[in-house]
Design an enzyme around this catalytic site. Sequence first.
Site, PDB file in Angstrom:
ATOM      1  N   ASP A 262      31.628 -19.597  25.668  1.00 47.55           N
ATOM      2  CA  ASP A 262      31.454 -20.951  25.282  1.00 47.55           C
ATOM      3  C   ASP A 262      33.128 -21.374  24.960  1.00 47.55           C
ATOM      4  OD1 ASP A 262      32.169 -19.212  23.017  1.00 47.55           O
ATOM      5  OD2 ASP A 262      31.375 -20.905  21.612  1.00 47.55           O
TER       6      ASP A 262
ATOM      7  N   CYS B 209      33.014   3.219  -3.685  1.00 41.47           N
ATOM      8  CA  CYS B 209      33.746   3.659  -2.523  1.00 41.47           C
ATOM      9  C   CYS B 209      34.804   4.710  -2.895  1.00 41.47           C
ATOM     10  CB  CYS B 209      34.470   2.598  -1.993  1.00 41.47           C
ATOM     11  SG  CYS B 209      35.952   1.860  -2.827  1.00 41.47           S
TER      12      CYS B 209
ATOM     13  N   CYS C  78      31.905  -0.187  -8.105  1.00 41.70           N
ATOM     14  CA  CYS C  78      31.807   0.399  -6.582  1.00 41.70           C
ATOM     15  C   CYS C  78      31.685   1.752  -6.737  1.00 41.70           C
ATOM     16  CB  CYS C  78      33.080  -0.518  -6.092  1.00 41.70           C
ATOM     17  SG  CYS C  78      33.195  -0.077  -4.228  1.00 41.70           S
TER      18      CYS C  78
ATOM     19  N   ASP D 142      31.704 -10.508  21.124  1.00 39.56           N
ATOM     20  CA  ASP D 142      32.060 -11.954  21.230  1.00 39.56           C
ATOM     21  C   ASP D 142      32.610 -12.023  22.565  1.00 39.56           C
ATOM     22  OD1 ASP D 142      34.814 -11.102  21.574  1.00 39.56           O
ATOM     23  OD2 ASP D 142      35.416 -12.126  19.749  1.00 39.56           O
TER      24      ASP D 142
ATOM     25  N   HIS E 159      37.464  -0.026   0.519  1.00 38.89           N
ATOM     26  CA  HIS E 159      36.718  -0.528  -0.790  1.00 38.89           C
ATOM     27  C   HIS E 159      36.210  -2.132  -0.212  1.00 38.89           C
ATOM     28  CE1 HIS E 159      36.154  -2.605  -4.524  1.00 38.89           C
ATOM     29  NE2 HIS E 159      36.992  -3.686  -4.109  1.00 38.89           N
TER      30      HIS E 159
ATOM     31  N   ASP F 286      30.281 -11.903  10.565  1.00 44.69           N
ATOM     32  CA  ASP F 286      31.517 -11.278  10.784  1.00 44.69           C
ATOM     33  C   ASP F 286      32.784 -11.785  10.412  1.00 44.69           C
ATOM     34  OD1 ASP F 286      33.466 -11.701  13.470  1.00 44.69           O
ATOM     35  OD2 ASP F 286      31.597 -12.993  13.581  1.00 44.69           O
TER      36      ASP F 286
ATOM     37  N   PHE G  10      36.624 -17.713  21.930  1.00 43.49           N
ATOM     38  CA  PHE G  10      37.513 -18.245  20.865  1.00 43.49           C
ATOM     39  C   PHE G  10      39.033 -17.621  21.063  1.00 43.49           C
ATOM     40  CE2 PHE G  10      39.517 -17.490  16.766  1.00 43.49           C
ATOM     41  CZ  PHE G  10      39.425 -18.702  15.994  1.00 43.49           C
TER      42      PHE G  10
ATOM     43  N   CYS H  63      37.399   3.577  -5.419  1.00 45.25           N
ATOM     44  CA  CYS H  63      36.953   3.264  -6.839  1.00 45.25           C
ATOM     45  C   CYS H  63      36.532   4.689  -7.255  1.00 45.25           C
ATOM     46  CB  CYS H  63      36.010   2.100  -6.779  1.00 45.25           C
ATOM     47  SG  CYS H  63      36.528   0.510  -6.382  1.00 45.25           S
TER      48      CYS H  63
END
Length: 377
Positions: free
Chosen positions: A146, A306, A304, A92, A335, A266, A96, A309
């Site tokens: 910006d 991962c 899942c 970025d 996860h 994101d 922000f 799990c």
Amino acid sequence: MTAFSYDLLSTDGTARRGRLHTAWGVVETPVFMPVGTAATVKGMMPESVKSTGASIILANTYHLMLRPGAERVGRLGGVRKMMGWDGPLLTDSGGFQVMSLGPLRKLDEDGVTFKSHLDGSKHRLTPERSTEIQHLLDATITMAFDECTPFPAEKTVAADSMRLSMRWAKRSRDAFVPREGYGQFGIVQGSVFADLRAESVAALGDIGFEGYAIGGLAVGEGQEAMFEALEFTTPLMQTDKPRYLMGVGKPSDLVGGVARGVDMFDCVLPTRSGRTGQGFTRRGPINIKNARHAEDNRPIDEACSCPACSRFSRAYLHHLFKADEVQGLMLLSWHNIQYYQDLMADMRAAIEAGTFAQFEKNFHAMQSLGDIDPLDP
């Protein structure tokens, strides 16, 4: 070296299935980018992030310019080399974070002067300096500098803010150093005002970027207003360039964003939530610290794959959080990133199959069911 390019492979309604080619690999879209604010996705090794199916990550200009410093990162070969990430990287612009500093920053036509939240030291960010820093970080995708318009904002304030961002976008583009396989995105501003968003899209199109982001949303306006803004913004955007909705969001935000023509997302939510005990599942979020999980031998989400799990139970994760063990937040973060990547893969498949509307309906139906009953076998 691969040229930076975007192929729109198929559409289903306004949902888009695409492929982004970069110097450091291909990104299948729609895509979710895990956030590695300070050159690390918190609680995870780069190979763990990669194992979830993540193809691109995000790092933060503001934080890295303050610590360890952009020039130092540049001497170390850039963020990717420093952290051991072998895929594309988006940074970025720092805008922000600087805007969120409130009284610690002073805005003028040329840029922003601000005090570090770390030690109070004074710094200056301009479109040129932000672009230079992102070059030093070796960002595959650089964002234009910006001003993120706050919400709510009077229309005159939003208009002035947007037009300043458009002037800064031109300066960011002029400062950008083109490299094969690298790109720069302009950022559409205009708050919740359709005519201002249209003016911003047109101004950025005249400048010309490799992709376009939608900024100034997910800043307090609520999901309904965000979706409405997307509905009048994305139809104006170029169809042959990627569209990135910045800082979004919850699973339902991603599904709604894809339905409205967004390609890239994101958010810190998967890892931040993982560190506080919230896990995302196909039946909605859970809090692993709740007592109902203390003796539950089932995984967080039976669909899942991962490690949290496939190897461990809710009961074990509950224990880890109660014992304040770091492994708990690492596993739950892993996860959550896996859940987000699976969600994006399922959406890509649904768009390809022409079944996205049904996917969206099924997603909301499953989320509304709530977590599995702890008394079920």
